[in-house]
Write a protein that holds these residues in place. Structure first.
Motif, mmCIF file in Angstrom:
data_model
loop_
_atom_site.group_PDB
_atom_site.id
_atom_site.type_symbol
_atom_site.label_atom_id
_atom_site.label_comp_id
_atom_site.label_asym_id
_atom_site.label_seq_id
_atom_site.Cartn_x
_atom_site.Cartn_y
_atom_site.Cartn_z
ATOM 1 N N VAL A 5 1.145 9.736 43.100
ATOM 2 C CA VAL A 5 0.736 9.116 42.025
ATOM 3 C C VAL A 5 -0.755 8.598 42.190
ATOM 4 C CG1 VAL A 5 1.099 6.880 40.496
ATOM 5 C CG2 VAL A 5 2.950 8.185 41.622
ATOM 6 N N GLU A 6 -1.375 9.146 40.962
ATOM 7 C CA GLU A 6 -3.109 9.063 41.108
ATOM 8 C C GLU A 6 -3.401 7.741 40.358
ATOM 9 O OE1 GLU A 6 -3.518 13.527 41.349
ATOM 10 O OE2 GLU A 6 -2.616 12.234 39.797
ATOM 11 N N SER A 7 -4.483 7.034 40.382
ATOM 12 C CA SER A 7 -4.923 6.069 39.705
ATOM 13 C C SER A 7 -6.539 5.893 39.777
ATOM 14 C CB SER A 7 -4.424 4.540 40.069
ATOM 15 O OG SER A 7 -4.550 4.177 41.384
ATOM 16 N N GLY A 8 -7.015 5.342 38.932
ATOM 17 C CA GLY A 8 -8.730 5.418 38.919
ATOM 18 C C GLY A 8 -9.124 6.350 37.907
ATOM 19 N N GLY A 9 -10.374 6.838 38.342
ATOM 20 C CA GLY A 9 -10.907 7.834 37.215
ATOM 21 C C GLY A 9 -11.534 7.050 36.096
ATOM 22 N N GLY A 10 -12.038 7.829 35.092
ATOM 23 C CA GLY A 10 -12.644 7.239 34.149
ATOM 24 C C GLY A 10 -13.717 7.625 33.710
ATOM 25 N N SER A 11 -14.744 6.964 32.740
ATOM 26 C CA SER A 11 -15.883 7.426 32.396
ATOM 27 C C SER A 11 -17.063 6.600 33.014
ATOM 28 C CB SER A 11 -16.043 7.491 30.853
ATOM 29 O OG SER A 11 -14.985 8.178 30.340
ATOM 30 N N VAL A 12 -18.090 7.172 33.268
ATOM 31 C CA VAL A 12 -19.358 6.515 33.822
ATOM 32 C C VAL A 12 -20.667 7.422 33.505
ATOM 33 C CG1 VAL A 12 -19.141 7.768 36.186
ATOM 34 C CG2 VAL A 12 -20.280 5.327 36.084
ATOM 35 N N GLU A 13 -21.583 6.734 33.622
ATOM 36 C CA GLU A 13 -22.874 7.457 33.440
ATOM 37 C C GLU A 13 -23.611 8.016 34.943
ATOM 38 O OE1 GLU A 13 -24.836 4.758 29.948
ATOM 39 O OE2 GLU A 13 -25.789 4.598 31.810
ATOM 40 N N ALA A 14 -24.333 9.199 34.613
ATOM 41 C CA ALA A 14 -24.832 9.613 35.823
ATOM 42 C C ALA A 14 -25.509 8.762 36.568
ATOM 43 C CB ALA A 14 -25.941 10.707 35.440
ATOM 44 N N GLY A 15 -25.246 8.838 38.021
ATOM 45 C CA GLY A 15 -25.924 8.099 39.069
ATOM 46 C C GLY A 15 -24.751 6.797 39.447
ATOM 47 N N GLY A 16 -23.658 6.641 38.701
ATOM 48 C CA GLY A 16 -22.630 5.563 38.773
ATOM 49 C C GLY A 16 -21.631 5.999 39.855
ATOM 50 N N SER A 17 -20.859 5.169 40.175
ATOM 51 C CA SER A 17 -19.671 5.462 40.919
ATOM 52 C C SER A 17 -18.364 5.128 40.495
ATOM 53 C CB SER A 17 -19.921 4.364 42.296
ATOM 54 O OG SER A 17 -21.162 4.597 42.730
#
Length: 119
Positions: A5-17
């Motif tokens: 079961v995975e969690s996390g991910g999403g959207s971020v701008e370049a250079g982010g974490s």
């Protein structure tokens, strides 16, 4: 039932974490992260054994960190993200031997989580 079961991910701008986590219902000596873009083969990102031996794809070395929280979990910390890191990320377990970053050498897979990096 054997599952990841995975969690996390999403959207971020370049250079982010971003950080990804995966919890397994079973023990696996080696666990790994892969990613896949529609129409392309699943690509190995990073693997780690319970002994702490790691292997990274050249494209993520120095930016991503894979770690084991326990014998049944693995995390992937992704830093300095680039638009080309955009993909669905999968957790893998039950390494059967061979190349630790080759998808066909793993038998158990998570459902995948989307990571999107905008420029």
């Amino acid at each position: 039932e054997e599952q990841l079961v995975e969690s996390g991910g999403g959207s971020v701008e370049a250079g982010g974490s971003l950080g990804l986590s995966c919890v397994a219902s079973v023990y696996s000596a080696t666990m790994a992260w892969f990613r896949q873009v529609s129409g392309k083969e699943r690509e190995g990102v990073a693997s780690i054994s319970t002994g702490g031996v790691t292997k990274y794809a050249d494209s993520v070395k120095g930016r991503f960190i894979v770690s084991r929280d326990s014998a049944k979990s693995v995390t992937l910390q992704m830093n300095s993200l680039k638009p080309e890191d955009t993909a669905t990320y999968y957790c893998a377990a039950y390494f059967v031997g061979g190349d630790r970053l080759r998808a066909t050498d793993y038998e158990l897979w998570g459902q995948g989580t989307q990571v999107t990096v905008s420029s």
